[in-house]
Design an enzyme around this catalytic site. Structure first.
Site, PDB file in Angstrom:
ATOM      1  N   ARG A 188      20.256 -34.005  -1.824  1.00 28.85           N
ATOM      2  CA  ARG A 188      20.101 -35.069  -0.828  1.00 28.85           C
ATOM      3  C   ARG A 188      20.042 -34.508   0.590  1.00 28.85           C
ATOM      4  NH1 ARG A 188      25.380 -37.901  -3.170  1.00 28.85           N
ATOM      5  NH2 ARG A 188      24.529 -36.859  -4.991  1.00 28.85           N
ATOM      6  N   LYS A 191      29.479 -24.674  -9.723  1.00 29.24           N
ATOM      7  CA  LYS A 191      29.425 -25.343 -11.026  1.00 29.24           C
ATOM      8  C   LYS A 191      30.182 -24.497 -12.051  1.00 29.24           C
ATOM      9  CE  LYS A 191      24.851 -27.487 -10.514  1.00 29.24           C
ATOM     10  NZ  LYS A 191      25.229 -28.911 -10.574  1.00 29.24           N
TER      11      LYS A 191
HETATM   12  N1  BES Z   1      20.966 -30.447  -9.534  1.00 27.45           N
HETATM   13  C1  BES Z   1      22.111 -31.251  -9.753  1.00 27.45           C
HETATM   14  C2  BES Z   1      21.847 -32.450 -10.657  1.00 27.45           C
HETATM   15  C3  BES Z   1      21.416 -32.164 -12.080  1.00 27.45           C
HETATM   16  C4  BES Z   1      22.316 -32.285 -13.110  1.00 27.45           C
HETATM   17  C5  BES Z   1      20.104 -31.857 -12.378  1.00 27.45           C
HETATM   18  C6  BES Z   1      21.910 -32.057 -14.416  1.00 27.45           C
HETATM   19  C7  BES Z   1      19.699 -31.632 -13.682  1.00 27.45           C
HETATM   20  C8  BES Z   1      20.602 -31.742 -14.697  1.00 27.45           C
HETATM   21  C9  BES Z   1      22.633 -31.776  -8.408  1.00 27.45           C
HETATM   22  O1  BES Z   1      22.420 -30.951  -7.320  1.00 27.45           O
HETATM   23  C10 BES Z   1      24.108 -31.925  -8.533  1.00 27.45           C
HETATM   24  O2  BES Z   1      24.762 -30.949  -8.720  1.00 27.45           O
HETATM   25  N2  BES Z   1      24.588 -33.157  -8.422  1.00 27.45           N
HETATM   26  C11 BES Z   1      25.975 -33.445  -8.514  1.00 27.45           C
HETATM   27  C12 BES Z   1      26.325 -34.417  -7.417  1.00 27.45           C
HETATM   28  C13 BES Z   1      27.804 -34.638  -7.256  1.00 27.45           C
HETATM   29  C14 BES Z   1      28.470 -33.394  -6.727  1.00 27.45           C
HETATM   30  C15 BES Z   1      28.014 -35.798  -6.322  1.00 27.45           C
HETATM   31  C16 BES Z   1      26.221 -34.040  -9.885  1.00 27.45           C
HETATM   32  O3  BES Z   1      25.400 -34.806 -10.374  1.00 27.45           O
HETATM   33  O4  BES Z   1      27.249 -33.716 -10.480  1.00 27.45           O
HETATM   34 MN    MN Z   2      23.917 -29.469  -7.069  1.00 28.08          MN
END
Ligand code: BES
Ligand code: MN
Ligand code: ZN
Length: 506
Positions: free
Chosen positions: A354, A280
């Site tokens: 997931r 990230k």
């Molecule tokens: N933990 C994150 C989602 C999240 C975002 C939780 C903001 C709380 C606040 C999750 O693991 C994630 O990173 N999801 C990605 C998925 C994408 C790579 C398909 C996302 O939402 O960007």
């Molecule tokens: Mn994630």
């Protein structure tokens, strides 16, 4: 947590540091709400006028402190806004009461005891006020959580007396006891979420679950990395393999000898989500200790079901892993074999929730429960869709989705039903595995639901709550919601367990 008592004392004679009264928003200014008669009398019936002069309107979120007149034992009166008065034959909206009580509790941080003289028409209204006060009086205290004694400087309100209630009345007593248990478990989830990720990792989370499980008579089983490897839990192992702290799958079971139904609750427990090799960017990492909020909610709900002695079996599954980049981490392009045998091409290591949930859903399905509910901070897309305060509800059964949405509404947790369009499945096709862990970008929150659905056992009723928005509150506190971990979904899950126990869900 703060102590809650029911009290027949009058607001005039109660020995306390403050008396809380309610004010509604009238057409010509603030109106003193019922419950505050004795206080208004001590002001010679001029409380509303005094408040108006001070700028109060009775609007939601308002808190006005006044020195108490000589007729009261308490030195301070705190007036909180309840918003518009209810229609003539209706009682106050319970969420308005909950929020006002929460605002009051927060405004009284640093004081010891307060008497709440808010409108308590019945036991349900008293329960809402109790919940708001107990949840509003929360603060994360590292010393308390780590079992050290150092007194906190700005200690939350310690004693909450609900005035105008009937301590010997069965309904009031039950309401107060339930509120205490539920709020303690919401606050337990908040503590877990707020703990820094170097203290709360898969091993320590599992150990905490074992200790609390013992305290409340739950059966707790922990699969460590050896057992996970041997068992073929490729999702948990794949996500956790980049971290120096290995993953865990924790099964927490509450059983009732006369239970007719079994509810399985599955929680995403990423104790820190860096994104892994698909790292990230800065600005998206700082709050990712909250990525175990689903597991925290599930754990709190199972403990609550046990403490309330509900006539239902509730099995919690905590899918715990830390998602880190390293030489041993899963690479984009790797194929993982999930528990049960389905293979997944990991194209983005940041879509890790997931993967751990897939293992846990397959394992939970093996026990053939009457329903499965998973809870996860799963997608940023759900936050874009529903904002910071509302969670999304998806399900493979229309009636179950509606029930969860209605239950959430009822307990004061904003939620909204979301679809799982079947055509999204195709975008997850992979040339090297059964499917990929990502697909088309549009409808990302729904796509995640479509992915999870693949791992739910045939014929099992299932719902998915994406709590990415409400799990962690970053802006100023409001009502009974503090900054940081909120304990989102605990109250919904507890009510679901109660309805399941009572056979009210069909
Ligand atoms: N933990 C994150 C989602 C999240 C975002 C939780 C903001 C709380 C606040 C999750 O693991 C994630 O990173 N999801 C990605 C998925 C994408 C790579 C398909 C996302 O939402 O960007
Ligand atoms: Mn994630
Ligand atoms: Zn995540």
């Amino acid at each position: 947590m703060s102590a809650l008592t029911l009290s027949t004392s009058s607001a005039a004679t109660l020995r306390a540091d403050a008396i809380v009264v309610g004010v509604t928003k009238g057409p010509k200014g603030p109106v003193v709400a019922s419950g505050a008669e004795a206080v208004d009398k001590a002001f010679d019936g001029k409380l509303a006028t005094v408040l108006e002069t001070l700028g109060a309107t009775g609007g939601e979120g308002e808190a006005t402190k006044l020195p108490a007149p000589s007729g009261l034992k308490a030195p301070v009166v705190l007036a909180v806004g309840l918003g518009d008065a209810p229609a003539k034959d209706e009682g106050f909206d319970h969420e308005a009461l909950r929020r006002a009580a929460g605002t009051a509790a927060r405004a009284l941080t640093g004081t010891k005891k307060a008497g709440f003289a808010l409108p308590t028409e019945d036991a349900e209204a008293a329960a809402a006020i109790a919940e708001g006060a107990l949840l509003g009086a929360y603060s994360y205290d590292a010393a308390r959580v780590n079992g050290k004694k150092d007194a906190q400087k700005n200690a939350p309100l310690a004693e909450i007396a609900l005035l105008g209630t009937k301590p010997r009345d069965k309904a009031f007593k039950a309401a107060a006891e339930r509120a205490t248990v539920v709020c303690e478990e919401v606050n337990r989830a908040r503590d877990l979420i707020n703990m820094p990720p170097n203290d709360l990792h898969p091993k320590s989370f599992a150990a905490t679950a074992q200790a609390a499980g013992k305290e409340y008579g739950l059966k707790v089983e922990v699969l460590d990395e050896k057992a996970l490897l041997k068992g073929g839990f490729g999702g948990l192992m794949g996500v956790g393999q980049g971290s120096t702290v290995p993953p865990r799958l924790v099964r927490v079971a509450y059983t009732h000898p006369k239970a007719e139904k079994t509810l399985a609750l599955v929680g995403k427990g990423i104790t820190y989500d860096s994104g892994g090799i698909s790292l990230k960017p800065a600005g998206h990492n700082e709050t990712m200790k909250c990525d175990m909020s689903g597991a925290a909610a599930v754990f709190g709900a199972v403990v609550a079901a046990a403490r309330l002695g509900l006539r239902v079996n509730v099995t919690g599954w905590l899918a715990l892993a830390e998602n880190m980049p390293s030489g041993s981490a899963t690479r984009p392009g790797d194929v993982l074999r999930m528990y049960g045998g389905k293979t997944v091409e990991v194209l983005n290591t940041d879509a890790e929730g997931r993967l751990v949930l897939a293992d846990a859903l397959v394992r939970a399905s093996e026990e053939n429960p009457d329903a499965i509910v998973d809870v996860a901070t799963l997608t940023g897309a759900m936050v874009l869709a529903l904002g910071n305060r509302t969670f999304g509800v998806m399900a493979n059964d229309d009636a179950f989705r509606t029930s969860l949405y209605e239950i959430a509404e009822e307990v004061g947790e904003p939620a909204w039903p979301m679809p799982m369009p079947a055509e999204l499945r195709k975008s997850m096709d992979s040339p090297v595995a059964d499917f990929a862990n990502i697909g088309e970008r549009m409808g990302g929150g729904l796509l995640a639901g479509v992915f999870l659905k693949e791992f739910v056992g045939e014929g099992i009723t299932w719902a998915h709550l994406d709590i990415a928005g409400p799990a962690y509150h970053e802006s100023a506190p409001f009502g009974y919601t503090p900054k940081g971990g909120t304990g989102s979904a605990v109250r919904t899950l507890v009510r679901l367990a109660e309805y399941t126990a009572d056979g009210d869900l069909g």
